[in-house]
Scaffold this motif. Sequence first.
Motif, PDB file in Angstrom:
ATOM      1  N   GLU A  73      13.142  -0.698   7.162  1.00  0.00           N
ATOM      2  CA  GLU A  73      12.681  -1.501   6.025  1.00  0.00           C
ATOM      3  C   GLU A  73      13.767  -1.642   4.943  1.00  0.00           C
ATOM      4  O   GLU A  73      13.877  -2.711   4.318  1.00  0.00           O
ATOM      5  CB  GLU A  73      11.398  -0.907   5.457  1.00  0.00           C
ATOM      6  CG  GLU A  73      10.207  -1.060   6.403  1.00  0.00           C
ATOM      7  CD  GLU A  73       8.992  -0.265   5.982  1.00  0.00           C
ATOM      8  OE1 GLU A  73       8.946   0.162   4.801  1.00  0.00           O
ATOM      9  OE2 GLU A  73       8.089  -0.055   6.817  1.00  0.00           O
ATOM     10  N   CYS A 109       2.338  -1.933   6.267  1.00  0.00           N
ATOM     11  CA  CYS A 109       2.850  -0.579   6.512  1.00  0.00           C
ATOM     12  C   CYS A 109       2.817  -0.246   7.994  1.00  0.00           C
ATOM     13  O   CYS A 109       1.967  -0.738   8.738  1.00  0.00           O
ATOM     14  CB  CYS A 109       2.021   0.443   5.726  1.00  0.00           C
ATOM     15  SG  CYS A 109       2.134   0.241   3.930  1.00  0.00           S
ATOM     16  N   CYS A 115       3.837   3.383   4.716  1.00  0.00           N
ATOM     17  CA  CYS A 115       4.973   2.884   3.936  1.00  0.00           C
ATOM     18  C   CYS A 115       5.669   4.083   3.306  1.00  0.00           C
ATOM     19  O   CYS A 115       5.152   4.685   2.361  1.00  0.00           O
ATOM     20  CB  CYS A 115       4.499   1.905   2.867  1.00  0.00           C
ATOM     21  SG  CYS A 115       4.030   0.289   3.524  1.00  0.00           S
ATOM     22  N   TYR A 121       5.301  -2.845   1.940  1.00  0.00           N
ATOM     23  CA  TYR A 121       6.365  -3.548   2.654  1.00  0.00           C
ATOM     24  C   TYR A 121       5.891  -4.976   2.879  1.00  0.00           C
ATOM     25  O   TYR A 121       4.864  -5.213   3.523  1.00  0.00           O
ATOM     26  CB  TYR A 121       6.681  -2.866   3.985  1.00  0.00           C
ATOM     27  CG  TYR A 121       7.626  -3.669   4.848  1.00  0.00           C
ATOM     28  CD1 TYR A 121       8.957  -3.848   4.465  1.00  0.00           C
ATOM     29  CD2 TYR A 121       7.184  -4.277   6.023  1.00  0.00           C
ATOM     30  CE1 TYR A 121       9.823  -4.606   5.231  1.00  0.00           C
ATOM     31  CE2 TYR A 121       8.050  -5.031   6.796  1.00  0.00           C
ATOM     32  CZ  TYR A 121       9.366  -5.195   6.396  1.00  0.00           C
ATOM     33  OH  TYR A 121      10.223  -5.953   7.146  1.00  0.00           O
TER      34      TYR A 121
END
Length: 386
Positions: A73, A109, A115, A121
């Motif tokens: 991420e 997530c 997350c 996210y």
Amino acid sequence: MIGINDFHGNLQPPDGSSGRVFNADGTTTDAGGAAFLATHVKTLESQAEHSILLSAADNIGASPLPSALFHDEPTIEFLNDIGLDASAVGNHEFDEGYAELKRIQLGGCNPTDGCRFRPTYTGAKFPFLGGNASFSNGFPAVLPFTVKFEGGIPIGIIGITLHDLPSVVTPAAVQGLKFGDEVQAIDRTANLLDRLGIKTLIVTMHQGDGSLGGGPNTCNLAPGIAQTIATTASPKVDAFFTGHSHQQYNRSVNDPAGNPRPVIQGLSFGRLLSVIDVKIDRKTRDVIRSAMVARNVIVTRTVDADPVVQKVVDDAVTKSAPIANQRVGSISTDITRTAPASGEQPLGDVIADAQLAATTANGCADCDHESRRDTEGPAVRIVHRG
């Protein structure tokens, strides 16, 4: 047109030879690092009235801990911050399976870890493209193309991945998916875009060739699949950004109509930016091929780090530090790569035994591999088919 390829989550400047560019004169230049790359992108964008930023895939997967710990991420946040317009899908985009790729694209997530990097996210702001990736029923698995307007001119961006992708990922990761011939997919998509009146067409492709030596702009390539695709695919396509082979090259090839077009790749890990300067005829809305200039630009570390991207990098490094610095074992002597006459490295033995132990624990020590135990010692040699 600015391209990156095979970034693999290298937010920090890579270490050792992975963080160097080999120049034509035999010298090397330290290169890479997301914050430096962001600065170089801004500099290049300031030199042209219009710009498009593309990736030839493997942005994520096989990543260092500051990105990998958070399911990459932080890398997607970095790519969002620098304004990536589109990316092909590569084999490593499928490392955690199709469902995870959809989450990376759309947000949400992780279903297992939640997350962990940010409270939420929101996904990639750029589309993942794969014109030859489909479900078993023939429907597209990801978008085959996207269109970006610059100065009122539509630019068609076609994404292609390697047709033999299933041979380099686990079967479960691509279950129910098919990956077709690259040239057929390019031709099919180029014809569609052409019928829609989109004449400027760029391919970003996760296929690459080998280099026979030279600097970042060498045209000295080993015969390979990327050149074959670039010389046989539709002459409607104006340029090819390539990846996958982690090589540096910049070559012009003739399309089937005899017109030149660039085929370029910029190493890996964010060490080079591949740049193609393009002029477009406003009447035809097509590229003036004779005016195209391609070059690879080194992502030097002598520029100021972009502060927004540096904050993302610092956050990822800080949050991953407790695990990165955790002691998980000890050794009584150095385990080196120095090989005796037999050629069998101590470090290689340890890695191979660790791989065997990990796969055996999952009840699958030899799935899709051929393994044998050396009769003279404990080493396990694992040979990937293909």
